[in-house]
Each structure stands twice: as structure tokens, then as C-alpha cells.
Write an enzyme that holds these catalytic residues in place. Structure first.
Site, short mmCIF file in Angstrom:
data_model
loop_
_atom_site.label_atom_id
_atom_site.label_comp_id
_atom_site.label_asym_id
_atom_site.label_seq_id
_atom_site.Cartn_x
_atom_site.Cartn_y
_atom_site.Cartn_z
N HIS A 159 -3.82 1.46 8.07
CA HIS A 159 -2.54 1.83 7.91
C HIS A 159 -2.53 3.17 7.01
O HIS A 159 -1.87 4.08 7.41
CB HIS A 159 -1.69 0.87 7.63
N GLU A 160 -3.25 3.18 5.91
CA GLU A 160 -3.03 4.11 4.78
C GLU A 160 -4.08 5.21 5.33
O GLU A 160 -3.62 6.27 5.04
CB GLU A 160 -3.35 3.47 3.40
N GLY A 196 0.84 -1.37 -0.15
CA GLY A 196 0.23 0.03 -0.03
C GLY A 196 0.70 1.23 -0.12
O GLY A 196 1.91 1.26 0.37
N GLN A 253 3.15 9.98 1.15
CA GLN A 253 4.11 9.07 1.17
C GLN A 253 4.89 9.51 -0.14
O GLN A 253 6.32 9.04 -0.35
CB GLN A 253 3.89 7.60 1.09
N HIS A 290 -2.05 7.43 7.32
CA HIS A 290 -1.06 8.33 6.66
C HIS A 290 -1.96 9.57 5.98
O HIS A 290 -1.41 10.79 6.25
CB HIS A 290 -0.73 7.79 5.16
N CYS A 312 6.34 -0.07 6.95
CA CYS A 312 6.01 1.16 5.95
C CYS A 312 7.02 1.53 5.16
O CYS A 312 8.15 1.69 5.71
CB CYS A 312 5.60 2.28 7.21
N LEU A 313 6.66 1.79 3.95
CA LEU A 313 7.54 2.31 2.98
C LEU A 313 8.64 3.44 3.36
O LEU A 313 9.55 3.83 2.91
CB LEU A 313 7.07 2.24 1.65
NI NI Z 1 2.93 3.22 5.49
#
Ligand code: NI
Length: 188
Positions: A134-135, A47, A52, A138, A92-93
Site C-alpha cells: 500500500h505504501e 502507515g 501523504q 503511494h 488510507c489516511l
Molecule cells: Ni494510504
């Protein structure tokens, strides 16, 4: 037009902002989503939310299975009807090498819009519901660092420090003091 976008890493201040609703469902938005899918795949993530890639708009993309026809994109998502609880590890990226156990709702409902602005209504449980939560975090400026308990924070201390140094090196004009203030004023 979005070829230059890349995934931004904590503690970039754009990751800590509350993102704005999407109002124009135009080609620009489709291009942004397309680039986000590309970056997500390159990074082998499941995701990716618009903040991000440095864009503070309420959009995220995901692909929970890695199958090409399982790409999902949500604009202006709203999560409701959370049920049950489940703890599981998340990465998380924007926080490489960090893994945090997070308690999330087991099931959730989502209303959102697709890239044409058409309403979307879905329900999910388990992994997909976890990615949604999670998204959505963000889009509200909440990161895994805000979901860490003291033990996890201690364990991640070195990695977070390295990320802070890296950010300062790459953004020499940034005011770290400001970043710190923003962090401490967070409500979570
Ligand atoms: Ni993340």
C-alpha cells in the site's frame, strides 16, 4: 521545521506523482520521518508515506502493532519476490471513510535503506506485506481510488465528490481540469 506538515487528502496532485529517490540521509530526513510518525499516530494509522504529507520523496513509516518499539521506516524501498495472493480491506489516511478490497501479494521481500542510508533487507507476509505494498503504491502515485473496481467506485462516489469539493474550496486556484486529465491518463 516540519511542524506545519499535515496529512494531505485526495485529490491533492502530490498524491499522484511518482516520488523521487532519497539521496541525503541527513538530519532533515530524520526530522521528516519523525513528523510523519507523529502524524500517523495522531490519525491512528498503521502507515504513512511521504507524499501523504506533501513531500514527493521515496520514504514511508509504519507501525503494524501500535507498540512504541515497532516503529519502522523505509527509504527507497524496492519490493520483490511477491508470492501468493490475498484479498483484504484497506483504508488510507488520505482517503477518509473509504474502504476498498484489494488483492495483494501474500508475501514479499523488501530492500530499502534506513535513515542513515544503511541497507535494509526484510521479508514479510500477511498484514505487514500488505502495508508495504500500500505504501509503495503511494510512492508511485497510486491510490486506493486506482485500485477500485466499478462497484467500489460507485459505492464511494458521494465521498469522493465531497473530497473533490473540499479540495476545490481549500485550493481555489487549483485547476480541476488538470487534475481530471492526470487521473484519466493514469495507467491503472
Ligand atoms: Ni494510504
Amino acid at each position: 521545521m516540519y511542524e506545519d506538515l499535515k496529512i494531505v487528502l485526495w485529490p491533492d496532485p502530490r498524491l499522484k506523482k511518482v516520488s523521487k529517490p532519497i539521496e541525503s540521509f541527513d538530519l532533515d530526513l530524520k526530522a521528516l520521518a519523525g513528523r510523519m510518525f507523529e502524524l500517523m499516530r495522531e490519525a491512528k494509522g498503521v502507515g504513512l508515506a511521504a507524499p501523504q504529507v506533501g513531500k514527493n520523496v521515496r520514504l514511508f513509516v509504519m507501525n503494524p502493532t501500535g507498540e512504541p518499539d515497532d516503529d519502522r521506516v523505509y527509504a527507497n524501498p524496492v519490493l520483490t519476490d511477491g508470492e501468493g495472493e490475498e484479498e483484504s480491506e484497506e483504508g488510507c489516511l488520505s482517503l477518509p471513510e473509504i474502504h476498498v478490497n484489494v488483492v495483494r501479494f501474500k508475501q514479499m521481500k523488501m530492500t530499502a535503506q534506513d535513515l542513515d542510508g544503511q541497507p535494509v533487507e526484510e521479508a514479510a507476509s500477511g498484514f505487514v506485506a500488505r502495508v508495504w505494498q500500500h505504501e509503495l503504491d503511494h510512492l508511485n502515485g497510486t491510490m486506493l481510488t486506482d485500485r477500485m473496481g466499478p462497484v467500489a467506485r460507485m459505492a464511494a462516489r458521494r465521498t469522493l465528490k465531497d473530497l473533490e469539493e473540499r479540495y476545490r474550496e481549500e485550493n481555489p486556484k487549483s485547476e480541476t481540469r488538470k487534475t481530471k486529465q492526470a487521473q484519466s491518463s493514469r495507467s491503472k
